[in-house]
Design a protein around this motif. Structure first.
Motif, PDB file in Angstrom:
ATOM      1  N   GLN A 198       0.491  -1.180  -0.421  1.00  0.00           N
ATOM      2  CA  GLN A 198       0.066  -0.339   0.058  1.00  0.00           C
ATOM      3  C   GLN A 198       1.241   1.225  -0.244  1.00  0.00           C
ATOM      4  O   GLN A 198       1.492   1.523   1.113  1.00  0.00           O
ATOM      5  N   VAL A 251       3.849  10.727  -8.892  1.00  0.00           N
ATOM      6  CA  VAL A 251       2.551  11.118  -8.929  1.00  0.00           C
ATOM      7  C   VAL A 251       2.647  11.621 -10.293  1.00  0.00           C
ATOM      8  O   VAL A 251       1.393  11.189 -11.095  1.00  0.00           O
ATOM      9  N   ARG A 253      -1.946  10.483 -12.170  1.00  0.00           N
ATOM     10  CA  ARG A 253      -3.253  10.932 -10.934  1.00  0.00           C
ATOM     11  C   ARG A 253      -3.040  12.191  -9.882  1.00  0.00           C
ATOM     12  O   ARG A 253      -1.259  12.063 -10.109  1.00  0.00           O
ATOM     13  N   GLU A 254      -4.143  12.590  -8.857  1.00  0.00           N
ATOM     14  CA  GLU A 254      -3.861  13.339  -7.843  1.00  0.00           C
ATOM     15  C   GLU A 254      -3.203  12.222  -6.497  1.00  0.00           C
ATOM     16  O   GLU A 254      -2.945  11.283  -6.942  1.00  0.00           O
ATOM     17  N   ARG A 255      -2.479  13.364  -6.319  1.00  0.00           N
ATOM     18  CA  ARG A 255      -1.603  12.845  -4.930  1.00  0.00           C
ATOM     19  C   ARG A 255      -2.581  11.774  -4.043  1.00  0.00           C
ATOM     20  O   ARG A 255      -1.831  10.855  -3.753  1.00  0.00           O
ATOM     21  N   SER A 256      -3.572  12.867  -3.881  1.00  0.00           N
ATOM     22  CA  SER A 256      -4.666  11.942  -3.022  1.00  0.00           C
ATOM     23  C   SER A 256      -5.456  11.209  -3.381  1.00  0.00           C
ATOM     24  O   SER A 256      -5.419   9.904  -2.717  1.00  0.00           O
ATOM     25  N   GLN A 257      -5.291  10.603  -4.759  1.00  0.00           N
ATOM     26  CA  GLN A 257      -5.323   9.200  -5.494  1.00  0.00           C
ATOM     27  C   GLN A 257      -4.542   8.067  -4.778  1.00  0.00           C
ATOM     28  O   GLN A 257      -5.215   6.787  -4.599  1.00  0.00           O
ATOM     29  N   VAL A 258      -3.338   8.459  -5.057  1.00  0.00           N
ATOM     30  CA  VAL A 258      -2.588   7.285  -4.485  1.00  0.00           C
ATOM     31  C   VAL A 258      -1.809   7.138  -2.963  1.00  0.00           C
ATOM     32  O   VAL A 258      -1.773   6.130  -3.062  1.00  0.00           O
TER      33      VAL A 258
END
Length: 350
Positions: A331, A340, A345-350
């Protein structure tokens, strides 16, 4: 005319007689003059009855110190029969440890003086009674006699002794408490004197009342030089006013622990400070106690670590290589900017 004069005189005599008889009927009790005009035997019985009926103990001593008269009240209090008192010397009734006081009083009354003395007497049943004895000389047809009366103050003396014992106990407890408090105070100041941290006491106006050797050493002062100085004098006006503003909060219990940064001799020092308001007597200025531990080394280490973290984060995010951090379960924990962007992707998605 002569007969009229005699008649008038007779009428006047009768009027005077009637007036006298009326006055005599109003004064039904004999005046003291009538008492003193009695027969000597009757007079003796009269005054003896007075002496026998008084509620105080009453005695008469002849010139050798032997009892010549004792009233019933005195005999009843002393619990002696009359034949064991009359004709006997007064020392028979005096407790041995009061002989000296009794003889001094006897010498005084023989010299023609009157006064009082406290004595303990031996009662007929073997008990002891504390009396306040009054004495005075009597003039009885040229014979030297002495009157002695007494007031029983045994209960009063007992209460006085109880009060004295209670007072001594209170004074003893007060002294014990005082000694204990002094012992605690010595231990307390010994603890402060030998502590490895700074310990200071300030009053509510910011004047140092006490500073231990460690505090004086930090401030570059000799022993005893900190006491009596104002906090603004020690740290300067700006730093002093900032610390002075905290004293009311400490006295109110609003501040008990804080970290402080002080500049001493041009060096920045960090302290972890615990503080308490101190109890003071009425009328004294309130005081605060502060314990300060020097945490400069650990504080600088934390600052260095924080700077290292910031440097690592800067390198981490500015690298053109993709850097991804994940745990054993794969994870994602973190990813730099390049990673990123590569994953679109967005950092929040990662």
């Amino acid at each position: 005319m002569g007969s009229d004069s005699r008649a008038d005189q007779g009428s006047a005599d009768r009027c005077q007689g009637e007036s006298s008889s009326e006055l005599q009927s109003v004064h039904s009790f004999p005046p003291i003059a009538n008492t003193l005009s009695r027969h000597p035997g009757e007079l003796l019985d009269y005054f003896r009855s007075l002496a026998d009926s008084v509620r105080d103990g009453l005695f008469v001593l002849e010139e050798q110190g032997r009892f010549e008269y004792a009233n019933p009240t005195g005999l009843d209090v002393l619990k002696w029969p009359q034949h064991e008192v009359l004709g006997h010397h007064f020392l028979k009734l005096i407790a041995p440890d009061y002989y000296l006081q009794a003889m001094k009083a006897w010498q005084d009354v023989v010299a023609g003086n009157q006064g009082t003395v406290e004595l303990e007497v031996i009662q007929g049943d073997g008990g002891r009674r504390h009396l306040l004895v009054g004495y005075c000389p009597l003039n009885h047809y040229g014979a030297r006699k002495y009157s002695v009366s007494f007031l029983d103050i045994g209960r009063l003396k007992s209460l006085e002794q109880q009060l004295r014992r209670a007072q001594e106990q209170v004074e003893s407890l007060y002294q014990q408490q005082n000694d204990y408090l002094h012992q605690i105070e010595r231990q307390y100041y010994s603890l402060l004197e030998n502590a490895g941290y700074l310990a200071v006491i300030l009053d509510e106006e910011g004047v140092y009342v006490y500073g231990n050797p460690v505090a004086e050493q930090y401030l570059g002062l000799k022993q005893g030089q900190l006491t009596g100085r104002h906090i603004c004098e020690v740290f300067g006006p700006e730093q002093g006013r900032q610390r002075l503003a905290m004293i009311p909060q400490i006295l109110a219990g609003q501040v008990t622990h804080f970290e402080d940064k002080l500049t001493i001799d041009g060096k920045a020092l960090y302290f972890d400070i615990h503080c308490w308001p101190l109890h003071t007597d009425s009328g004294q200025k309130r005081r605060v106690l502060l314990f300060a531990a020097d945490i400069t080394k650990s504080k600088k280490t934390q600052e260095a670590l924080h700077r290292s973290e910031e440097l690592f984060r800067t390198i981490f995010n500015s690298s053109n290589d993709c850097i991804v951090i994940w745990d054993r379960n794969y994870q994602f924990i973190d990813a730099n900017t390049s990673a990123v962007a590569f994953m679109r992707r967005e950092r929040s998605q990662v």
